[in-house]
Design a protein around this motif. Sequence first.
Motif, PDB file in Angstrom:
ATOM      1  N   ALA A 181     -28.703 -31.397  19.271  1.00  0.00           N
ATOM      2  CA  ALA A 181     -27.338 -30.860  19.303  1.00  0.00           C
ATOM      3  C   ALA A 181     -27.282 -29.456  18.722  1.00  0.00           C
ATOM      4  O   ALA A 181     -26.589 -28.582  19.263  1.00  0.00           O
ATOM      5  N   VAL A 182     -28.003 -29.207  17.626  1.00  0.00           N
ATOM      6  CA  VAL A 182     -28.027 -27.867  17.029  1.00  0.00           C
ATOM      7  C   VAL A 182     -28.635 -26.868  17.998  1.00  0.00           C
ATOM      8  O   VAL A 182     -28.091 -25.775  18.223  1.00  0.00           O
ATOM      9  N   GLN A 183     -29.773 -27.221  18.591  1.00  0.00           N
ATOM     10  CA  GLN A 183     -30.429 -26.313  19.522  1.00  0.00           C
ATOM     11  C   GLN A 183     -29.550 -26.028  20.739  1.00  0.00           C
ATOM     12  O   GLN A 183     -29.436 -24.874  21.188  1.00  0.00           O
ATOM     13  N   ASN A 184     -28.920 -27.052  21.279  1.00  0.00           N
ATOM     14  CA  ASN A 184     -28.060 -26.864  22.439  1.00  0.00           C
ATOM     15  C   ASN A 184     -26.835 -26.029  22.099  1.00  0.00           C
ATOM     16  O   ASN A 184     -26.369 -25.219  22.909  1.00  0.00           O
ATOM     17  N   THR A 185     -26.317 -26.226  20.897  1.00  0.00           N
ATOM     18  CA  THR A 185     -25.165 -25.440  20.463  1.00  0.00           C
ATOM     19  C   THR A 185     -25.539 -23.976  20.318  1.00  0.00           C
ATOM     20  O   THR A 185     -24.797 -23.079  20.763  1.00  0.00           O
ATOM     21  N   ILE A 186     -26.688 -23.714  19.707  1.00  0.00           N
ATOM     22  CA  ILE A 186     -27.171 -22.331  19.579  1.00  0.00           C
ATOM     23  C   ILE A 186     -27.287 -21.691  20.963  1.00  0.00           C
ATOM     24  O   ILE A 186     -26.941 -20.518  21.171  1.00  0.00           O
ATOM     25  N   GLU A 187     -27.752 -22.466  21.934  1.00  0.00           N
ATOM     26  CA  GLU A 187     -27.978 -21.942  23.281  1.00  0.00           C
ATOM     27  C   GLU A 187     -26.673 -21.518  23.961  1.00  0.00           C
ATOM     28  O   GLU A 187     -26.647 -20.509  24.692  1.00  0.00           O
ATOM     29  N   VAL A 188     -25.589 -22.261  23.740  1.00  0.00           N
ATOM     30  CA  VAL A 188     -24.339 -21.948  24.448  1.00  0.00           C
ATOM     31  C   VAL A 188     -23.421 -21.007  23.676  1.00  0.00           C
ATOM     32  O   VAL A 188     -22.407 -20.550  24.226  1.00  0.00           O
TER      33      VAL A 188
ATOM     34  N   SER B 222     -17.707 -15.753  13.214  1.00  0.00           N
ATOM     35  CA  SER B 222     -18.573 -16.250  12.149  1.00  0.00           C
ATOM     36  C   SER B 222     -18.428 -17.761  12.114  1.00  0.00           C
ATOM     37  O   SER B 222     -17.324 -18.278  11.886  1.00  0.00           O
ATOM     38  N   LEU B 223     -19.529 -18.481  12.367  1.00  0.00           N
ATOM     39  CA  LEU B 223     -19.451 -19.925  12.556  1.00  0.00           C
ATOM     40  C   LEU B 223     -20.440 -20.666  11.665  1.00  0.00           C
ATOM     41  O   LEU B 223     -21.585 -20.245  11.505  1.00  0.00           O
ATOM     42  N   ALA B 224     -19.984 -21.778  11.121  1.00  0.00           N
ATOM     43  CA  ALA B 224     -20.859 -22.726  10.440  1.00  0.00           C
ATOM     44  C   ALA B 224     -21.161 -23.862  11.405  1.00  0.00           C
ATOM     45  O   ALA B 224     -20.253 -24.554  11.853  1.00  0.00           O
ATOM     46  N   ILE B 225     -22.432 -24.009  11.753  1.00  0.00           N
ATOM     47  CA  ILE B 225     -22.862 -25.164  12.545  1.00  0.00           C
ATOM     48  C   ILE B 225     -23.277 -26.237  11.549  1.00  0.00           C
ATOM     49  O   ILE B 225     -24.126 -26.003  10.685  1.00  0.00           O
ATOM     50  N   GLU B 226     -22.666 -27.388  11.633  1.00  0.00           N
ATOM     51  CA  GLU B 226     -22.996 -28.459  10.683  1.00  0.00           C
ATOM     52  C   GLU B 226     -23.000 -29.795  11.424  1.00  0.00           C
ATOM     53  O   GLU B 226     -22.197 -30.681  11.161  1.00  0.00           O
ATOM     54  N   VAL B 227     -23.930 -29.919  12.343  1.00  0.00           N
ATOM     55  CA  VAL B 227     -23.981 -31.107  13.197  1.00  0.00           C
ATOM     56  C   VAL B 227     -24.393 -32.322  12.371  1.00  0.00           C
ATOM     57  O   VAL B 227     -25.324 -32.257  11.560  1.00  0.00           O
ATOM     58  N   LYS B 228     -23.733 -33.418  12.606  1.00  0.00           N
ATOM     59  CA  LYS B 228     -24.018 -34.635  11.854  1.00  0.00           C
ATOM     60  C   LYS B 228     -24.018 -35.846  12.775  1.00  0.00           C
ATOM     61  O   LYS B 228     -23.329 -35.862  13.806  1.00  0.00           O
ATOM     62  N   ALA B 229     -24.827 -36.828  12.397  1.00  0.00           N
ATOM     63  CA  ALA B 229     -24.864 -38.102  13.101  1.00  0.00           C
ATOM     64  C   ALA B 229     -24.841 -39.206  12.057  1.00  0.00           C
ATOM     65  O   ALA B 229     -25.654 -39.210  11.134  1.00  0.00           O
ATOM     66  N   ALA B 230     -23.900 -40.125  12.200  1.00  0.00           N
ATOM     67  CA  ALA B 230     -23.804 -41.263  11.285  1.00  0.00           C
ATOM     68  C   ALA B 230     -24.036 -42.542  12.061  1.00  0.00           C
ATOM     69  O   ALA B 230     -23.551 -42.707  13.187  1.00  0.00           O
ATOM     70  N   HIS B 231     -24.800 -43.438  11.477  1.00  0.00           N
ATOM     71  CA  HIS B 231     -25.073 -44.750  12.072  1.00  0.00           C
ATOM     72  C   HIS B 231     -24.347 -45.793  11.241  1.00  0.00           C
ATOM     73  O   HIS B 231     -24.683 -46.016  10.072  1.00  0.00           O
ATOM     74  N   GLU B 232     -23.320 -46.399  11.860  1.00  0.00           N
ATOM     75  CA  GLU B 232     -22.458 -47.343  11.162  1.00  0.00           C
ATOM     76  C   GLU B 232     -21.900 -46.636   9.919  1.00  0.00           C
ATOM     77  O   GLU B 232     -21.531 -45.473   9.969  1.00  0.00           O
ATOM     78  N   ASP B 233     -21.836 -47.311   8.808  1.00  0.00           N
ATOM     79  CA  ASP B 233     -21.468 -46.680   7.540  1.00  0.00           C
ATOM     80  C   ASP B 233     -22.657 -46.755   6.589  1.00  0.00           C
ATOM     81  O   ASP B 233     -22.497 -46.886   5.378  1.00  0.00           O
ATOM     82  N   ARG B 234     -23.846 -46.619   7.155  1.00  0.00           N
ATOM     83  CA  ARG B 234     -25.045 -46.903   6.365  1.00  0.00           C
ATOM     84  C   ARG B 234     -25.899 -45.670   6.138  1.00  0.00           C
ATOM     85  O   ARG B 234     -26.273 -45.356   5.012  1.00  0.00           O
ATOM     86  N   ILE B 235     -26.268 -44.960   7.211  1.00  0.00           N
ATOM     87  CA  ILE B 235     -27.091 -43.761   7.056  1.00  0.00           C
ATOM     88  C   ILE B 235     -26.498 -42.630   7.890  1.00  0.00           C
ATOM     89  O   ILE B 235     -25.786 -42.858   8.872  1.00  0.00           O
ATOM     90  N   PHE B 236     -26.768 -41.421   7.504  1.00  0.00           N
ATOM     91  CA  PHE B 236     -26.299 -40.249   8.227  1.00  0.00           C
ATOM     92  C   PHE B 236     -27.278 -39.109   8.006  1.00  0.00           C
ATOM     93  O   PHE B 236     -28.109 -39.131   7.092  1.00  0.00           O
ATOM     94  N   LEU B 237     -27.174 -38.101   8.856  1.00  0.00           N
ATOM     95  CA  LEU B 237     -28.009 -36.914   8.738  1.00  0.00           C
ATOM     96  C   LEU B 237     -27.181 -35.720   9.198  1.00  0.00           C
ATOM     97  O   LEU B 237     -26.419 -35.815  10.160  1.00  0.00           O
TER      98      LEU B 237
END
Length: 278
Positions: A138-145, A237-252
């Motif tokens: 998602a970060v790479q694709n966002t940078i691309e567009v 000026s943009l902050a890219i802060e892509v996140k993925a959460a799995h249930e309410d247990r782990i996220f990145l």
Amino acid sequence: PGAEFCDATDILTRLRMFKGPEEIAMLEKASEMANVEIDTVLRHARPGVRESELCMEVTCAGLRAGSELGRDHWTLLNTGKGYPVNHRPTDRVLRSGEVLHVGHYARYGGYWSHPHTSVSLGPLPEEYKPLRDAVYEAVQNTIEVLKPGTPWSEVDRVSDAPILSRGYNHEIPQVHGTGVDGIEPPATTIVAGEIPREMPWRERKVEGSLEDNEEWRELAGERYKFMKELTVEVGMSLAIEVKAAHEDRIFLEFGPQVIIEENGPRILTPDAMDVIEL
């Protein structure tokens, strides 16, 4: 006496999304200080160190580098499993094999830099690897567009697609503006994916985009309605802060601060482009 004041925020907000050379210079200095803070995390993040101790080191390093104290001078720093993301540091002790999330604001001349960094204390655990793949894509694709002329709706779609297609969710915008406030327009969808609602700590249901959310509409007035027609333009000026959460247990979560130029985004905080393994 008798004077009346008019709120011109809705008019000025759209104009202020596009920064001039002097403003960009301030954002560049703020990002230099954010890079100092990232370096400090990499030097001091070790098993046995408390989140609060690491937060102190990061804050002190930023201030020594010239970052300004202010209303939003904070470090969001947390380890371990569970949710939500982006909570303040506690006295929890860092442990080997955990993932550390750091969202840190640095300010110079009133302008904010806002990268997010993920650090694995050892090799990235297996259960986090699928999340890393989704966020990285998602970060790479966002940078691309992020090039002048791209519809903002496409930025919104691209930053979400790898996350949602894998069944993950998020509750904070994946991309948002920065400037004299840490979070400014434009911003992508605030909530997306199948959000687990049964957890006892959760408050009332929040769905949809900023424009759809009653609380944000009250806060923002009319200033978010134009985003449907907005395109990416030079000077954002943009902050890219892509996140993925799995249930309410782990996220990145990770992503850099960027400035939009004629050929696309210039990355100001390159260490925020991927998970860093210590």
